[in-house]
Design a protein around this motif. Structure first.
Motif, PDB file in Angstrom:
ATOM      1  N   THR A 198      47.002  -8.786  42.081  1.00  0.00           N
ATOM      2  CA  THR A 198      48.313  -8.348  41.613  1.00  0.00           C
ATOM      3  C   THR A 198      49.242  -9.487  41.217  1.00  0.00           C
ATOM      4  N   SER A 199      48.909 -10.706  41.576  1.00  0.00           N
ATOM      5  CA  SER A 199      49.803 -11.811  41.243  1.00  0.00           C
ATOM      6  C   SER A 199      49.433 -12.484  39.921  1.00  0.00           C
ATOM      7  N   TYR A 200      48.221 -12.239  39.404  1.00  0.00           N
ATOM      8  CA  TYR A 200      47.800 -12.975  38.209  1.00  0.00           C
ATOM      9  C   TYR A 200      46.723 -12.192  37.477  1.00  0.00           C
ATOM     10  N   LEU A 201      47.082 -11.586  36.358  1.00  0.00           N
ATOM     11  CA  LEU A 201      46.115 -10.859  35.548  1.00  0.00           C
ATOM     12  C   LEU A 201      45.533 -11.821  34.528  1.00  0.00           C
ATOM     13  N   TYR A 202      44.245 -12.090  34.619  1.00  0.00           N
ATOM     14  CA  TYR A 202      43.613 -13.113  33.793  1.00  0.00           C
ATOM     15  C   TYR A 202      42.161 -12.750  33.555  1.00  0.00           C
ATOM     16  N   TRP A 203      41.710 -12.942  32.325  1.00  0.00           N
ATOM     17  CA  TRP A 203      40.296 -12.766  31.988  1.00  0.00           C
ATOM     18  C   TRP A 203      39.874 -13.942  31.131  1.00  0.00           C
ATOM     19  N   ASP A 204      38.815 -14.631  31.520  1.00  0.00           N
ATOM     20  CA  ASP A 204      38.369 -15.812  30.785  1.00  0.00           C
ATOM     21  C   ASP A 204      37.269 -15.503  29.769  1.00  0.00           C
ATOM     22  N   GLY A 205      36.962 -14.229  29.565  1.00  0.00           N
ATOM     23  CA  GLY A 205      35.941 -13.848  28.599  1.00  0.00           C
ATOM     24  C   GLY A 205      34.555 -13.733  29.185  1.00  0.00           C
ATOM     25  N   SER A 206      34.424 -13.944  30.484  1.00  0.00           N
ATOM     26  CA  SER A 206      33.108 -13.830  31.105  1.00  0.00           C
ATOM     27  C   SER A 206      32.862 -12.393  31.545  1.00  0.00           C
ATOM     28  N   VAL A 207      31.597 -12.093  31.766  1.00  0.00           N
ATOM     29  CA  VAL A 207      31.224 -10.772  32.251  1.00  0.00           C
ATOM     30  C   VAL A 207      31.328 -10.797  33.772  1.00  0.00           C
ATOM     31  N   GLN A 208      32.323 -10.114  34.298  1.00  0.00           N
ATOM     32  CA  GLN A 208      32.619 -10.023  35.735  1.00  0.00           C
ATOM     33  C   GLN A 208      32.540 -11.381  36.427  1.00  0.00           C
ATOM     34  N   ASP A 209      33.236 -12.362  35.844  1.00  0.00           N
ATOM     35  CA  ASP A 209      33.286 -13.724  36.390  1.00  0.00           C
ATOM     36  C   ASP A 209      31.890 -14.333  36.550  1.00  0.00           C
ATOM     37  N   GLY A 210      30.982 -13.917  35.702  1.00  0.00           N
ATOM     38  CA  GLY A 210      29.595 -14.359  35.811  1.00  0.00           C
ATOM     39  C   GLY A 210      29.309 -15.633  35.063  1.00  0.00           C
ATOM     40  N   SER A 211      28.037 -15.853  34.830  1.00  0.00           N
ATOM     41  CA  SER A 211      27.592 -17.101  34.226  1.00  0.00           C
ATOM     42  C   SER A 211      27.519 -17.037  32.705  1.00  0.00           C
ATOM     43  N   HIS A 212      27.830 -15.897  32.101  1.00  0.00           N
ATOM     44  CA  HIS A 212      27.818 -15.834  30.642  1.00  0.00           C
ATOM     45  C   HIS A 212      29.068 -15.135  30.119  1.00  0.00           C
ATOM     46  N   TYR A 213      29.364 -15.424  28.859  1.00  0.00           N
ATOM     47  CA  TYR A 213      30.566 -14.910  28.222  1.00  0.00           C
ATOM     48  C   TYR A 213      30.215 -13.803  27.244  1.00  0.00           C
ATOM     49  N   VAL A 214      31.204 -12.968  26.942  1.00  0.00           N
ATOM     50  CA  VAL A 214      30.983 -11.854  26.017  1.00  0.00           C
ATOM     51  C   VAL A 214      30.774 -12.379  24.601  1.00  0.00           C
ATOM     52  N   SER A 215      30.151 -11.564  23.790  1.00  0.00           N
ATOM     53  CA  SER A 215      29.968 -11.871  22.368  1.00  0.00           C
ATOM     54  C   SER A 215      31.273 -11.616  21.619  1.00  0.00           C
ATOM     55  N   ASP A 216      31.344 -12.144  20.408  1.00  0.00           N
ATOM     56  CA  ASP A 216      32.484 -11.834  19.558  1.00  0.00           C
ATOM     57  C   ASP A 216      32.592 -10.323  19.416  1.00  0.00           C
ATOM     58  N   GLY A 217      33.806  -9.835  19.352  1.00  0.00           N
ATOM     59  CA  GLY A 217      34.000  -8.405  19.175  1.00  0.00           C
ATOM     60  C   GLY A 217      35.328  -7.949  19.725  1.00  0.00           C
ATOM     61  N   ILE A 218      35.499  -6.652  19.721  1.00  0.00           N
ATOM     62  CA  ILE A 218      36.729  -6.035  20.206  1.00  0.00           C
ATOM     63  C   ILE A 218      36.451  -5.392  21.558  1.00  0.00           C
ATOM     64  N   TYR A 219      37.328  -5.662  22.511  1.00  0.00           N
ATOM     65  CA  TYR A 219      37.205  -5.154  23.869  1.00  0.00           C
ATOM     66  C   TYR A 219      38.497  -4.420  24.228  1.00  0.00           C
ATOM     67  N   VAL A 220      38.379  -3.386  25.020  1.00  0.00           N
ATOM     68  CA  VAL A 220      39.528  -2.577  25.425  1.00  0.00           C
ATOM     69  C   VAL A 220      39.963  -3.002  26.823  1.00  0.00           C
ATOM     70  N   TYR A 221      41.266  -3.153  27.002  1.00  0.00           N
ATOM     71  CA  TYR A 221      41.788  -3.432  28.331  1.00  0.00           C
ATOM     72  C   TYR A 221      42.621  -2.250  28.825  1.00  0.00           C
ATOM     73  N   VAL A 222      42.628  -2.077  30.140  1.00  0.00           N
ATOM     74  CA  VAL A 222      43.462  -1.071  30.798  1.00  0.00           C
ATOM     75  C   VAL A 222      44.144  -1.769  31.967  1.00  0.00           C
ATOM     76  N   ILE A 223      45.460  -1.721  31.972  1.00  0.00           N
ATOM     77  CA  ILE A 223      46.242  -2.257  33.089  1.00  0.00           C
ATOM     78  C   ILE A 223      46.968  -1.071  33.715  1.00  0.00           C
ATOM     79  N   LYS A 224      46.785  -0.915  35.015  1.00  0.00           N
ATOM     80  CA  LYS A 224      47.380   0.221  35.717  1.00  0.00           C
ATOM     81  C   LYS A 224      48.036  -0.283  36.991  1.00  0.00           C
ATOM     82  N   GLY A 225      49.209   0.233  37.280  1.00  0.00           N
ATOM     83  CA  GLY A 225      49.902  -0.146  38.502  1.00  0.00           C
ATOM     84  C   GLY A 225      51.173   0.653  38.667  1.00  0.00           C
TER      85      GLY A 225
END
Length: 70
Positions: A24-51
């Motif tokens: 809740t203190s820092y909403l951040y995404w670095d482009g990786s798949v669930q903070d894993g060892s690889h990053y997403v491909s080029d493309g469009i991704y949907v985000y949902v922020i709820k609170g």
């Protein structure tokens, strides 16, 4: 505004959730798949922020898209 119980999710074009955070203190995404060892491909991704705002009962949700280009 101060928010609590924030959720931040990212979905690929097939609707598969590829990232989730409850930080809740820092909403951040670095482009990786669930903070894993690889990053997403080029493309469009949907985000949902709820609170909800502190001392309020209504849940607020924002939906949008992120374009990844490298």
């Amino acid at each position: 505004y101060d928010f609590e119980n924030l959720e931040f999710k990212i979905y690929n074009r097939w609707g598969v959730q590829i990232y989730h955070s409850n930080n809740t203190s820092y909403l951040y995404w670095d482009g990786s798949v669930q903070d894993g060892s690889h990053y997403v491909s080029d493309g469009i991704y949907v985000y949902v922020i709820k609170g909800k705002r502190v001392n309020m009962t209504d849940i607020i949700q924002k939906v949008g898209h992120i374009t990844v280009l490298r």
